[in-house]
Design an enzyme around this catalytic site. Structure first.
Site, PDB file in Angstrom:
ATOM      1  N   SER A 148       0.832  -1.191   0.000  1.00  0.00           N
ATOM      2  CA  SER A 148       0.000   0.000   0.000  1.00  0.00           C
ATOM      3  C   SER A 148       0.877   1.255   0.000  1.00  0.00           C
ATOM      4  O   SER A 148       1.566   1.518  -0.972  1.00  0.00           O
ATOM      5  CB  SER A 148      -0.966  -0.047   1.193  1.00  0.00           C
ATOM      6  OG  SER A 148      -1.953   0.937   1.082  1.00  0.00           O
ATOM      7  N   GLU A 166     -13.187  11.115  -9.796  1.00  0.00           N
ATOM      8  CA  GLU A 166     -12.899  12.353 -10.524  1.00  0.00           C
ATOM      9  C   GLU A 166     -11.477  12.365 -11.075  1.00  0.00           C
ATOM     10  O   GLU A 166     -10.940  13.418 -11.431  1.00  0.00           O
ATOM     11  CB  GLU A 166     -13.114  13.554  -9.605  1.00  0.00           C
ATOM     12  CG  GLU A 166     -14.547  13.678  -9.110  1.00  0.00           C
ATOM     13  CD  GLU A 166     -14.742  14.845  -8.158  1.00  0.00           C
ATOM     14  OE1 GLU A 166     -13.737  15.374  -7.660  1.00  0.00           O
ATOM     15  OE2 GLU A 166     -15.903  15.236  -7.945  1.00  0.00           O
ATOM     16  N   HIS A 190      -4.392  -0.914  -4.285  1.00  0.00           N
ATOM     17  CA  HIS A 190      -5.833  -1.224  -4.151  1.00  0.00           C
ATOM     18  C   HIS A 190      -6.528  -0.924  -5.471  1.00  0.00           C
ATOM     19  O   HIS A 190      -7.626  -0.371  -5.515  1.00  0.00           O
ATOM     20  CB  HIS A 190      -6.469  -0.398  -3.025  1.00  0.00           C
ATOM     21  CG  HIS A 190      -5.786  -0.542  -1.710  1.00  0.00           C
ATOM     22  ND1 HIS A 190      -6.113  -1.504  -0.792  1.00  0.00           N
ATOM     23  CD2 HIS A 190      -4.767   0.162  -1.160  1.00  0.00           C
ATOM     24  CE1 HIS A 190      -5.328  -1.386   0.274  1.00  0.00           C
ATOM     25  NE2 HIS A 190      -4.501  -0.394   0.059  1.00  0.00           N
TER      26      HIS A 190
END
Length: 290
Positions: A148, A166, A190
């Site tokens: 991560s 967005e 992810h």
């Protein structure tokens, strides 16, 4: 750059900080368990002394470092890698301390946990710890593993903020400098579950020299000699190649307006597939076209 070290970057199971996870501390054990029999074992196998390697867990990116660090130690002990401890670096003074540097010098593996990658780079960037980390990676049989935030921070360029929904609006993706173990790539984590492909599209169209790397959960890349990449884990790695972009409206639109891109190339990797960063060629492990 020829490197003796190995880089293992992982898409993670959960993250925190800039990608807030409200239930992380409650579910921390469950969220880290996916490492136990797959990727975490591969980290051990790739290390210099295997189960006897000295491994330091570095939870600097996390807001609950004690809990996260303890879970990794428990998982590694389960895999018989008992020469493992937590090196908690909470500020730049600690990153420059002789004690911290001595522990890094003795380490065969460092494992950077998830959390906030901007916290990680702002604490470690430019310190004696950072200098030694780069030197060990370049010159020793050493493994940098990061999940991560720890993965996102590994490259020269680092995404630290940006809404998935967005991401293809100009200016919505924020990029800064990472820890610089590998150049000319930009990494997002992810990736599949959170629909972050738009973030890599914007990162790559703004600098098509960068190869975008999107890591799914329970999925990673093993990178040797800074150019030979192997997909590991159970999920997908998405590569975004901007070198063949034909045209875009990026410089003609205002902030907040949607970006158009013509001829952006993508590759999808799964376990044991290979990709060569020097040639941009991919080899599918079980291809039907042989």
């Amino acid at each position: 750059m020829n490197c003796k070290g190995k880089l293992i970057i992982i898409g993670g199971a959960v993250d925190k900080g800039s990608f807030t996870e409200n239930k992380f501390d409650k579910d921390v054990a469950k969220n880290i368990n996916f490492f136990e029999k797959g990727i975490l074992k591969r980290i051990i196998d790739e290390s210099k002394h295997k189960e006897k390697s000295r491994i330091e867990i570095i939870p600097t990116a996390s807001s609950i470092p004690k809990e996260v660090g303890a879970e990794y130690v428990k998982a590694l002990h389960y895999l018989e890698a008992e020469n493992t401890d937590v090196l908690n670096i909470e500020n730049r003074e600690q990153a420059n301390s002789e004690e911290t540097l001595a522990r890094l010098k003795a380490a065969d593996v460092v494992m950077f946990t998830g959390g906030d990658q901007l916290r990680l780079t702002s604490i470690l960037g430019g310190t004696k710890f950072h200098d030694m980390l780069l030197d060990k990676y370049e010159n020793e049989e050493f493994v940098y593993a990061g999940t991560s935030a720890g993965a996102a921070a590994a490259s020269n360029h680092m995404i630290y903020q940006g809404s998935s929904s967005e991401a293809l609006l100009k200016g919505e993706v924020k990029i800064t400098s990472g820890l610089s173990l590998i150049d000319n790539v930009i990494i997002d984590t992810h990736f599949v579950k959170r629909g972050r492909i738009g973030r890599l599209f914007q990162a790559v169209v703004s600098n098509p020299r960068l190869l975008g790397i999107g890591l799914g959960e329970d999925t990673g890349l093993l990178i040797k000699n800074n150019n030979q990449m192997e997909a590991i884990g159970s999920g997908l790695v998405i590569l975004v190649d901007g070198k063949e972009i034909k045209e875009t409206n990026l410089t003609e639109i205002s902030l907040g307006e949607p970006i158009s891109i013509n001829h952006l190339v993508t590759h999808v990797m799964s376990m044991h597939d290979l990709f060569d960063l020097s040639t941009y060629k991919m080899k599918i492990h079980t291809s039907q076209h042989v």
